[in-house]
Design a protein around this motif. Structure first.
Motif, PDB file in Angstrom:
ATOM      1  N   GLY A 216     142.465  93.751  75.790  1.00 21.27           N
ATOM      2  CA  GLY A 216     142.983  95.072  75.475  1.00 21.27           C
ATOM      3  C   GLY A 216     142.917  95.431  74.015  1.00 21.27           C
ATOM      4  O   GLY A 216     143.118  96.589  73.649  1.00 21.27           O
ATOM      5  N   THR A 217     142.637  94.456  73.151  1.00 21.43           N
ATOM      6  CA  THR A 217     142.537  94.708  71.708  1.00 21.43           C
ATOM      7  C   THR A 217     141.091  94.779  71.260  1.00 21.43           C
ATOM      8  O   THR A 217     140.722  95.625  70.449  1.00 21.43           O
ATOM      9  CB  THR A 217     143.269  93.601  70.916  1.00 21.43           C
ATOM     10  N   VAL A 218     140.271  93.872  71.787  1.00 20.86           N
ATOM     11  CA  VAL A 218     138.850  93.821  71.441  1.00 20.86           C
ATOM     12  C   VAL A 218     138.044  94.486  72.549  1.00 20.86           C
ATOM     13  O   VAL A 218     138.237  94.212  73.730  1.00 20.86           O
ATOM     14  CB  VAL A 218     138.398  92.362  71.231  1.00 20.86           C
ATOM     15  N   ASP A 219     137.120  95.369  72.154  1.00 26.19           N
ATOM     16  CA  ASP A 219     136.321  96.102  73.140  1.00 26.19           C
ATOM     17  C   ASP A 219     135.115  95.325  73.619  1.00 26.19           C
ATOM     18  O   ASP A 219     134.646  95.519  74.744  1.00 26.19           O
ATOM     19  CB  ASP A 219     135.860  97.434  72.536  1.00 26.19           C
ATOM     20  N   ARG A 220     134.567  94.450  72.751  1.00 25.33           N
ATOM     21  CA  ARG A 220     133.413  93.665  73.179  1.00 25.33           C
ATOM     22  C   ARG A 220     133.329  92.365  72.395  1.00 25.33           C
ATOM     23  O   ARG A 220     133.611  92.322  71.203  1.00 25.33           O
ATOM     24  CB  ARG A 220     132.131  94.467  73.022  1.00 25.33           C
ATOM     25  N   PHE A 221     132.960  91.340  73.103  1.00 24.31           N
ATOM     26  CA  PHE A 221     132.775  90.013  72.532  1.00 24.31           C
ATOM     27  C   PHE A 221     131.287  89.676  72.560  1.00 24.31           C
ATOM     28  O   PHE A 221     130.626  89.841  73.594  1.00 24.31           O
ATOM     29  CB  PHE A 221     133.540  88.959  73.345  1.00 24.31           C
ATOM     30  N   LEU A 222     130.779  89.185  71.438  1.00 22.84           N
ATOM     31  CA  LEU A 222     129.386  88.748  71.332  1.00 22.84           C
ATOM     32  C   LEU A 222     129.388  87.237  71.180  1.00 22.84           C
ATOM     33  O   LEU A 222     129.907  86.717  70.193  1.00 22.84           O
ATOM     34  CB  LEU A 222     128.708  89.398  70.118  1.00 22.84           C
ATOM     35  N   LEU A 223     128.824  86.522  72.143  1.00 23.01           N
ATOM     36  CA  LEU A 223     128.998  85.079  72.200  1.00 23.01           C
ATOM     37  C   LEU A 223     127.759  84.292  71.809  1.00 23.01           C
ATOM     38  O   LEU A 223     126.630  84.712  72.057  1.00 23.01           O
ATOM     39  CB  LEU A 223     129.421  84.652  73.610  1.00 23.01           C
ATOM     40  N   GLY A 224     128.010  83.139  71.228  1.00 23.23           N
ATOM     41  CA  GLY A 224     126.981  82.155  70.915  1.00 23.23           C
ATOM     42  C   GLY A 224     127.639  80.804  70.773  1.00 23.23           C
ATOM     43  O   GLY A 224     128.806  80.619  71.133  1.00 23.23           O
ATOM     44  N   GLY A 225     126.922  79.824  70.246  1.00 21.67           N
ATOM     45  CA  GLY A 225     127.482  78.501  70.059  1.00 21.67           C
ATOM     46  C   GLY A 225     127.862  77.839  71.371  1.00 21.67           C
ATOM     47  O   GLY A 225     127.357  78.179  72.440  1.00 21.67           O
ATOM     48  N   VAL A 226     128.781  76.879  71.292  1.00 21.15           N
ATOM     49  CA  VAL A 226     129.202  76.140  72.481  1.00 21.15           C
ATOM     50  C   VAL A 226     129.899  77.064  73.478  1.00 21.15           C
ATOM     51  O   VAL A 226     129.643  77.002  74.682  1.00 21.15           O
ATOM     52  CB  VAL A 226     130.120  74.968  72.077  1.00 21.15           C
ATOM     53  N   ALA A 227     130.768  77.938  72.983  1.00 18.22           N
ATOM     54  CA  ALA A 227     131.452  78.865  73.888  1.00 18.22           C
ATOM     55  C   ALA A 227     130.454  79.736  74.634  1.00 18.22           C
ATOM     56  O   ALA A 227     130.604  79.992  75.831  1.00 18.22           O
ATOM     57  CB  ALA A 227     132.427  79.735  73.099  1.00 18.22           C
TER      58      ALA A 227
END
Length: 404
Positions: A216-227
């Motif tokens: 509800g706070t962040v509109d989009r997550f951009l992922l890389g790395g182990v996660a």
């Protein structure tokens, strides 16, 4: 909103005990200069310039580890940044330390020995318990005020962090002020446009917890790395597990997969995963493969690919705020820095509020010639930054706060 008394509020001609975080890489037995010395030198320099007698506390490593050393070398590096002599005494709170403190003249700076060489320092305990230790009682009797500038260690209940605020008038240093303001912005500020968060690094457990907390706070997550690989695994791709000789994925998957699968199911539209990954090719150069083309994991993936960077860039440039936690690849190897550096370059060029968190990720800024001034804040905190993002309390911060 809670606020701090700051070093501007300290009475004139005080003897001030200042907690810094100078924990540094140790090479050939010597501490290496880093951003922490530069940042803390601002607080130390201002106090000395104001005519206070300045006594610095800091830690290095932990007992039993290779980086557990004396702070004698740290005093020399700090002196270079403060541009004045920094005396050192190889004693935490004994007679040598107290005599050196009592002998200080206005404007002089002293660094006492590694706080973790004192038996009272490390065991986590309540502030009341820590305030009653011999260590705190002894040093408090020789100074007038306490300044905490060690935001990056503020999640610890150690004597030098939570004991002294109960024994002395306590103030926030410049690093403490700046880190608190930037790292809590995600929960305090109102942003007109989208909020983007870049998630990477090797400690997937931490960042997945951040993702869960920031619903509800962040509109989009951009992922890389182990996660990023673990989320790709949850999405049905044959990545995100250990090959022979690895110890990165399987244990973390075991402890986080239920959360990963739930977050992906509930908020999949806001989660953006890598479309391609980079690995070391047969000739030793960087090679890339589309995720959809991976039938079996046979190589260690060391970065997100160029298509992923191109996909992430517009989600950064049109954001009103961007927060970074963790690198997207092994940026220490120039072959696999494209993802981390590409994202940082996009943030630097964007017209947005930006916070780059975590010591490892922020190190890429200097390594690849980016300008720190192009970011709203570059944090030197790790664990404390994670806690700030998730809203968990920071004991050493809470002890400084007052309600206006």
């Amino acid at each position: 909103m809670p606020s701090f008394p700051t070093i501007d509020d300290i009475p004139a001609d005080s003897c001030v005990l200042v907690r810094l975080d100078l924990n540094s890489p140790i090479e050939a037995g010597e501490p290496q200069d880093n951003r922490r010395f530069e940042r803390h030198a601002v607080t130390v320099g201002e106090l000395a310039d104001a005519g206070h007698r300045v006594v610095c506390l800091a830690h290095q490593g932990r007992p039993g580890r290779d980086d557990f050393t004396s702070l004698s070398g740290h005093a020399k590096i700090l002196a270079d940044h403060v541009d004045r002599d920094v005396a050192f005494v190889p004693d935490t709170h004994g007679e040598a330390a107290t005599e050196a403190i009592d002998a200080l003249a206005p404007g002089e700076v002293l660094l006492v020995e590694n706080t973790r060489m004192c038996d009272d320092e490390l065991p986590e305990a309540s502030p009341e318990t820590k305030a009653d230790t011999e260590y705190v009682r002894t040093l408090a009797a020789h100074v007038d005020a306490y300044v905490n500038d060690a935001y990056s260690a503020a999640h610890r209940k150690h004597a030098s962090l939570v004991g002294f605020p109960l024994a002395l008038p306590a103030y926030a240093g410049r690093v403490m002020e700046a880190e608190y303001e930037a790292n809590t912005a995600i929960g305090r500020k109102s942003f007109d446009g989208p909020v983007t968060m870049v998630i990477g690094g090797t400690k997937a457990t931490d960042v997945i917890g951040v993702m869960d907390a920031l619903e509800g706070t962040v509109d989009r997550f951009l992922l890389g790395g182990v996660a990023g690989e673990l989320f790709l695994r949850a999405a049905g791709h044959p990545v995100g597990y250990d090959l022979d000789g690895m110890d990165l994925f399987d244990d973390q998957w075991e402890t986080t997969h239920e959360t990963v699968e739930r977050v992906l199911d509930e908020r999949g539209d806001s989660i953006h995963l890598a479309s391609d990954l980079a690995y070391e090719g047969a000739d030793g150069d960087r090679a890339e493969v589309r995720v959809e083309a991976i039938d079996e994991k046979t190589d260690a993936y060391l970065d997100v690919g160029s298509e992923t960077v191109a996909d992430y860039e517009p989600r950064i440039t049109d954001a009103d705020a961007v927060f970074v936690k963790g690198a997207l690849g092994v940026f220490e190897d120039e072959r696999f820095a494209d993802g981390t550096v590409g994202v940082l370059e996009a943030i630097a060029e964007a017209d947005c509020f930006s916070v780059v968190g975590g010591g490892d990720t922020s190190r890429a800024i200097g390594m690849y010639g980016l300008d720190e001034d192009d970011f709203s804040h570059v944090s030197i905190a790790g664990g404390a930054y994670i806690r700030a993002l998730t809203g968990e309390p920071l004991p050493a911060v809470e002890l400084l706060q007052t309600d206006d």
